[in-house]
Design a protein around this motif. Structure first.
Motif, mmCIF file in Angstrom:
data_model
loop_
_atom_site.group_PDB
_atom_site.id
_atom_site.type_symbol
_atom_site.label_atom_id
_atom_site.label_comp_id
_atom_site.label_asym_id
_atom_site.label_seq_id
_atom_site.Cartn_x
_atom_site.Cartn_y
_atom_site.Cartn_z
ATOM 1 N N ARG A 17 0.864 -1.183 0.000
ATOM 2 C CA ARG A 17 0.000 0.000 0.000
ATOM 3 C C ARG A 17 0.895 1.225 0.000
ATOM 4 N NH1 ARG A 17 -5.186 0.086 0.469
ATOM 5 N NH2 ARG A 17 -6.255 -1.918 0.557
ATOM 6 N N THR A 18 0.757 2.041 -1.040
ATOM 7 C CA THR A 18 1.561 3.263 -1.127
ATOM 8 C C THR A 18 0.678 4.453 -0.769
ATOM 9 O OG1 THR A 18 0.983 3.947 -3.373
ATOM 10 C CG2 THR A 18 2.673 2.245 -3.159
ATOM 11 N N GLY A 19 1.333 5.565 -0.446
ATOM 12 C CA GLY A 19 0.628 6.841 -0.346
ATOM 13 C C GLY A 19 -0.223 6.991 0.886
ATOM 14 N N ARG A 20 -1.346 7.685 0.745
ATOM 15 C CA ARG A 20 -2.081 8.186 1.903
ATOM 16 C C ARG A 20 -3.436 8.725 1.451
ATOM 17 N NH1 ARG A 20 1.234 11.558 -0.826
ATOM 18 N NH2 ARG A 20 0.130 13.470 -1.279
ATOM 19 N N ASN A 21 -4.292 9.041 2.421
ATOM 20 C CA ASN A 21 -5.599 9.633 2.107
ATOM 21 C C ASN A 21 -5.596 11.147 2.260
ATOM 22 O OD1 ASN A 21 -6.638 7.087 1.764
ATOM 23 N ND2 ASN A 21 -7.278 6.919 3.897
ATOM 24 N N THR A 22 -4.465 11.710 2.594
ATOM 25 C CA THR A 22 -4.415 13.134 2.898
ATOM 26 C C THR A 22 -3.937 13.927 1.681
ATOM 27 O OG1 THR A 22 -2.184 12.815 3.764
ATOM 28 C CG2 THR A 22 -3.992 12.769 5.339
ATOM 29 N N ASP B 40 5.758 19.167 15.302
ATOM 30 C CA ASP B 40 5.181 18.009 14.631
ATOM 31 C C ASP B 40 4.637 18.443 13.264
ATOM 32 O OD1 ASP B 40 4.843 15.226 14.759
ATOM 33 O OD2 ASP B 40 4.222 15.399 16.855
ATOM 34 N N ASP B 41 4.245 17.512 12.465
ATOM 35 C CA ASP B 41 3.966 17.805 11.052
ATOM 36 C C ASP B 41 2.943 16.807 10.520
ATOM 37 O OD1 ASP B 41 4.391 18.785 8.388
ATOM 38 O OD2 ASP B 41 5.788 17.132 8.033
ATOM 39 N N VAL B 42 1.925 16.578 11.323
ATOM 40 C CA VAL B 42 0.942 15.551 10.961
ATOM 41 C C VAL B 42 -0.043 16.116 9.942
ATOM 42 C CG1 VAL B 42 -0.996 14.227 11.879
ATOM 43 C CG2 VAL B 42 1.164 14.327 13.142
ATOM 44 N N CYS B 43 -0.408 15.304 8.976
ATOM 45 C CA CYS B 43 -1.445 15.702 8.021
ATOM 46 C C CYS B 43 -2.593 14.701 8.129
ATOM 47 C CB CYS B 43 -0.872 15.713 6.606
ATOM 48 S SG CYS B 43 -1.935 16.493 5.380
ATOM 49 N N ASN C 92 -2.746 19.851 7.050
ATOM 50 C CA ASN C 92 -1.364 19.658 7.508
ATOM 51 C C ASN C 92 -1.085 20.560 8.709
ATOM 52 O OD1 ASN C 92 1.935 20.095 5.926
ATOM 53 N ND2 ASN C 92 1.330 18.919 7.712
ATOM 54 N N MET C 93 -0.992 19.950 9.886
ATOM 55 C CA MET C 93 -0.892 20.718 11.127
ATOM 56 C C MET C 93 0.496 20.585 11.755
ATOM 57 S SD MET C 93 -3.882 21.996 11.238
ATOM 58 C CE MET C 93 -4.195 22.490 12.930
ATOM 59 N N GLY D 48 -6.339 8.367 10.244
ATOM 60 C CA GLY D 48 -6.171 8.123 8.801
ATOM 61 C C GLY D 48 -5.179 9.067 8.156
ATOM 62 N N GLY D 49 -4.331 9.691 8.962
ATOM 63 C CA GLY D 49 -3.389 10.667 8.434
ATOM 64 C C GLY D 49 -1.993 10.115 8.260
#
Lengths: 456, 456
Positions: A176-181, B337-340, B374-375, B407-408
């Protein structure tokens, strides 16, 4: 053990095709002059586990695997290999989930582009990549070849919309590549490595695609020219002006005549070239954009400019443009080139193609996505005449050569397949070829996945 | 032979630094809690051939190589390795060519983002990626980390603008990826494989970057909220509405107070959160967009909405937002931090961060690119107090965990470096790790390029 028997041990009966008559229709995509073998079996996968099982059987028996979408490709990438497996994704044809707030869709690969586009439109959303073949090409094929389309000039190509992939690797594992963001930089950009790899690195079994809010109904205009080169110069002026268009297409006189004959349309028969421009900015801004483009065309020497009074008239012009390649196919066998040049060199490129047509003695219809410099000069010939076929191949090659000379690429959106493998080596050079081979070797050490395609 | 002597055999004297005092300043980027060694030498490359020569010496002697831009990174990717080489690209700082018609720029990697942006603006062109650090980060670093910025919400991130690269490979060969054209699918997308690979696959020595026509002067508004979670809900409403914004940023009360103190600004001190929105659509459309956003904020419970009367007022608000992280740094040591997260989960994410801050007992200032989820929750603490430092690390980790739960991704734009390597393994799983290792092995079989970074 026979491959078909082995496949039937691990897959449902209906998934494994071995009847020669049925297999025949899974041998070719729409490319000309690309050889195809007779596969030992076709796996009509209905779920990811089927793909996995088939890849594992292929690995066990050392058989090549060709992943296949709707076989609408133009480079032979989906052509079968003698004695190997074809894994068709056409039955994995469900749109799985649409997320209106986060603006993405999760889909299986067998869904047709037009089906997906209409499904998301019902939620007020827009999936921009729109190849001319959108009614009969699959999203999986779009991903494998990184398809473009008509609205790329404003919205970009397939890869710009891919957030995440599920991929069956050569060893049968699921990646699984990538992301939902919207954003994300966690590790290498594997998603975009698989997009455009034409099934040589893995088999895409699911994709998460970014969507946009629906665009405004476009405003359309067409401009006529008595020379295709002059039309090319107008394009340069339009690009330089910075006006934001959602579409900027060109058709030459040969193509206009072919469309008139095929679609019984009434396009101006005496024009040497027609530009079609659209703006989907909406409201007064779009009207101004289109007026500005019309003025630029007039200044560049257009013989006539027609601003569409209503959206239906615009749709009709687009329909004419989309019909271009199929219309040319009515005149004979076609070889569709796919050169993309820097937009400042478009007029030079068109002049070069006209020169090649005369010198080699073939008919070439020029259509293309003018706004991003991606042209489809299409050589039309009689394939039963060996002399004509040889000339067609010569012209096809010379068109690529001139594209490279002008700082362009041999393929803007159709891909390499088997058709352009030797030309890829010319474009990317020996170090580029080495890096391609290293990556192919890293992800597919046994060389099972679509061998003989893409990598020179 | 000593590495410095060997380097001086193949490179000009001034290019090879070995003086311990000078080397010291090339050891660290701006990440906290990331170890760095003392390199044996720093190569201040002035041309691609210098990079090639240095990489070949490293290969010969089996020494690790750390490529370095402006050391403004936040994940330790540019930190030196004990006894290895640092190859700094900071002296390769020339914008080589601007092509106004074809809308691209060819640049060396050491050019600062702001310098490049201003150079192309003189030609009426626009390079969108705009990290907050744009005045002191280099294009090469932006490419290595696939930097984002404030206008990503409309214009995308660095990788969306990279047409072609020149890369020095681990074997010292020069690879040219990509093309000068708008579109192109000739072979694997090597360009985007190198972008974001943080110097672990090759060293970028030149880049061709796509440009756009200059945007309109933006219209700006700010909305105040008495709860950051409510502001998060307003963001979801704005995204769902489909209104096209060129910027949508958030700052919480902690950050507002920090900016007021640092910049002597007069931001509303009693607000728990502020959203800043911009539209660069121009004219009446932008005014309508901004009015719509103001209405959506009011409906969502904003206590006040301020529509900027003139562009300067908008610039001031942006300046406040850009100063957010530096202002928080004045309060103590920071871990950014750098969560999206998917935008539909933003309110949940903000609530989760507030809960973590209370439970762990630390200060967390929340700033971020709200429009794309993106926070940058920033933990502020006293690094001389081991208890506080441990708590900061706990909070930092818990924030990533909650991002993954929603889901980030653990990093939207700052990258992995050494800081988040173990978290990368959690995000991409064992198959993803294997594929990363295979690709790393394929392109850098001796493990010379930035070893210990990114790949778990």
């Amino acid at each position: 053990m026979d491959v078909v028997d082995r496949l039937r041990q691990v897959l449902p009966e209906s998934v494994v095709l071995s009847d020669p008559d049925r297999i025949e229709s899974y041998r070719y995509d729409r490319a000309m002059f690309c050889p195809a073998g007779v596969p030992a079996a076709v796996v009509l996968a209905r779920e990811t586990a089927h793909v996995q099982a088939a890849v594992r059987v292929a690995a066990e028996l050392g058989l090549p695997v060709v992943p296949q979408g709707a076989r609408s490709g133009l480079s032979g990438a989906a052509n079968a290999i003698e004695g190997g497996l074809v894994i068709s994704l056409e039955k994995m044809d469900q749109v799985l989930r649409i997320e209106p707030v986060d603006q993405y869709v999760v889909t299986q690969p067998g869904v047709f582009n037009a089906v997906l586009s209409r499904a998301v439109a019902e939620h007020g959303l827009f999936y921009p990549p729109d190849p001319s073949s959108w009614e009969f090409c699959s999203i999986g094929g779009n991903l494998a070849t990184n398809s473009g389309g008509l609205c790329c000039v404003k919205y970009g190509v397939t890869t710009d919309y891919v957030l995440a992939l599920e991929v069956v690797l050569a060893n049968g594992e699921i990646l699984r590549t990538g992301r939902n963001t919207v954003k994300g930089v966690a590790g290498y950009d594997l998603t975009r490595l698989f997009v455009g790899s034409e099934g040589t690195l893995g088999i895409i079994t699911e994709a998460t695609l970014a969507l946009r809010p629906q665009a405004q109904r476009p405003h359309t205009m067409a401009a006529l020219f008595d020379s295709a080169v002059t039309a090319g110069e107008a394009i340069v002026d339009i690009v330089r002006s910075g006006v934001s268009l959602s579409l900027l297409e060109i058709m030459d006189g040969t193509t206009i005549a072919a469309v008139n004959a095929y679609k019984r349309m009434d396009l101006p028969a005496d024009a040497a070239a027609m530009l079609i421009a659209q703006s989907d900015t909406g409201g007064e801004a779009a009207i101004q954009d289109i007026a500005k483009v019309a003025q630029l065309c007039t200044d560049a020497g257009a013989t006539d400019c027609i601003v569409a009074d209503d959206p239906l008239e615009g749709d009709l012009l687009l329909e004419a443009r989309r019909a271009g390649l199929v219309a040319l196919e009515q005149l004979g066998t076609t070889m569709i080139d796919d050169v993309c040049v820097p937009r400042s060199r478009l007029a030079d490129f068109i002049a070069g193609v006209e020169r090649i047509a005369v010198e080699v003695g073939v008919t070439v219809g020029v259509v293309g996505h003018a706004g991003d410099g991606n042209m489809h000069p299409t050589v039309v010939f009689d394939a039963t005449d060996p002399l004509q076929a040889a000339r067609a191949q010569t012209a096809f090659d010379q068109i690529m050569a001139i594209g490279l000379e002008l700082g362009g690429t041999i393929t803007g959106e159709h891909g390499i397949g088997v058709l352009k493998k030797q030309w890829l080596a010319k474009e990317i050079g020996p170090v580029g070829v080495d890096v391609h081979r290293s990556i192919k070797q890293a992800l597919d050490p046994l060389g099972l996945l679509n061998p003989g395609k893409v990598v020179p």
